[in-house]
Scaffold this active site. Sequence first.
Site, PDB file in Angstrom:
ATOM      1  CG  HIS A 247       0.644   6.368  -0.501  1.00  0.00           C
ATOM      2  ND1 HIS A 247      -0.531   6.992  -0.855  1.00  0.00           N
ATOM      3  CD2 HIS A 247       0.370   5.701   0.663  1.00  0.00           C
ATOM      4  CE1 HIS A 247      -1.470   6.727   0.044  1.00  0.00           C
ATOM      5  NE2 HIS A 247      -0.952   5.940   0.977  1.00  0.00           N
TER       6      HIS A 247
ATOM      7  CG  HIS B 270      -1.596   1.289   1.503  1.00  0.00           C
ATOM      8  ND1 HIS B 270      -2.835   1.589   0.996  1.00  0.00           N
ATOM      9  CD2 HIS B 270      -1.203   2.387   2.223  1.00  0.00           C
ATOM     10  CE1 HIS B 270      -3.178   2.803   1.388  1.00  0.00           C
ATOM     11  NE2 HIS B 270      -2.209   3.301   2.143  1.00  0.00           N
ATOM     12  CD  GLU B 271       2.413   3.550   3.749  1.00  0.00           C
ATOM     13  OE1 GLU B 271       2.867   4.635   3.315  1.00  0.00           O
ATOM     14  OE2 GLU B 271       1.360   3.461   4.393  1.00  0.00           O
TER      15      GLU B 271
ATOM     16  CD  GLU C  36      -4.192   6.645   2.468  1.00  0.00           C
ATOM     17  OE1 GLU C  36      -3.996   5.414   2.670  1.00  0.00           O
ATOM     18  OE2 GLU C  36      -3.294   7.486   2.536  1.00  0.00           O
TER      19      GLU C  36
END
Length: 430
Positions: A296, A292-293, A372
């Site tokens: 970004h 997930h990070e 997100e």
Amino acid sequence: MNESDIFVSILIVSWVEFLWELYLSLRQHKVYTKTTSIPSALQDAISEETFSKSRLYALDKSNYSIFKSIYAMIIGTATLWFFVIFHIWQQSKAILALVNITEGEMKISAVFIILMFTLNVIISLPLSIYETFVLEEKHGFNKQTAWFFIKDKIKSFIVSTVIMVPLVCGTIYIVKAGGDYFFVYMWLFSMVTLLFLMTVYPDYIAPLFDKYTPLPEGELKTKIEELAASVNFPLYKLYLVEGSKRSVHSNAYFYGFFKNKRIVLFDTLLKSHSKDGEKGCDTEEILAILAHELGHWKFNHVTKNIVIMQLNLFLQFFAFGLLFKYPQLYRAFGFTDEQPVIIGIVIVMLFVFSPYNSIMALFLTILSRKFEFQADGFAKTLGKSESLRQALIKLNQDNLSFPVYDWLFSAWHHSHPPLLQRLEYLKKED
């Protein structure tokens, strides 16, 4: 518009904003009070005991938050009504006179900043003590000793002062010497400062507060490196931060420019570092969180946020350049004979721009939620959907985060989508 009209307008706006925030908080508090059963989507994931604990924690935090907002509003109103800013400025002059230092706007402003920081510490300290040693302690999250807490506050005060005083003096110099287009130089100065602080903070400032060590060799490190390599993430170093001395709340993030990216894991995130072995995430769940990070990074979310922030700052500095010479603004705060630059910045940026700042914050919250979901989508493309679902549920349990929110409160406050929305999104087939 005379100074009385400006003063009244600022006071009215501040109270309108306070009442709006209070209304939202009361809506959410009602949700905490009335929601006594586990949402159907979490029936098999969260126990009744954990749900009950998270609800009680949420209620306590809500009560504290409402009290804190009322306390802050009373202090803020008193600050305006009794011209506290003006009196602190006068006190700054008096302190310089006591030590036989010749007055000058930069010197007065430096002392003013230190006094403002000191006053803020004094005002906020009782609430901070209560939050740490009563609220967080009651629910099992606080790990700070009294001495750790005191050292933390002292270090925070010193670091803030060391950073802010030179920045304020530099800004005053730019305004005084920059001519008609000083706001352009002011903006460039802020941009360079931001990039500098983003560079030095992780390596030189953050370690003053928490211990950072290289992630030990082993399965987790190897798999993180493999994950980073699979998406061409320029991983430079992996760190483990000893957050457990402060709190049992967990987190993970990355930082760095160009090919010098670092990934930081809080030790509270790792199941292997949990004393009872019940909290924290296993290897696959941590990889999902990092996926997930990495999303970004893949979608340049940090860069986009920096660009938006800099454009917003340029607009505010431009407006400041138009407004800061108006004597009525200063007279509204008690300054009848002088117009200090730092006071002009406080008035324009903090008070005049308050409604704009609220709208901008809402826009950034909406944008952040979109980012997100994009990052979650990236994790899905890496096959981490189910592991991320499990990780989010575990983090929700470990942090006793209440999973149900009032839609309006959430829309206004949550930069991250609530748990139920994220779980639903991760479950969808693309």
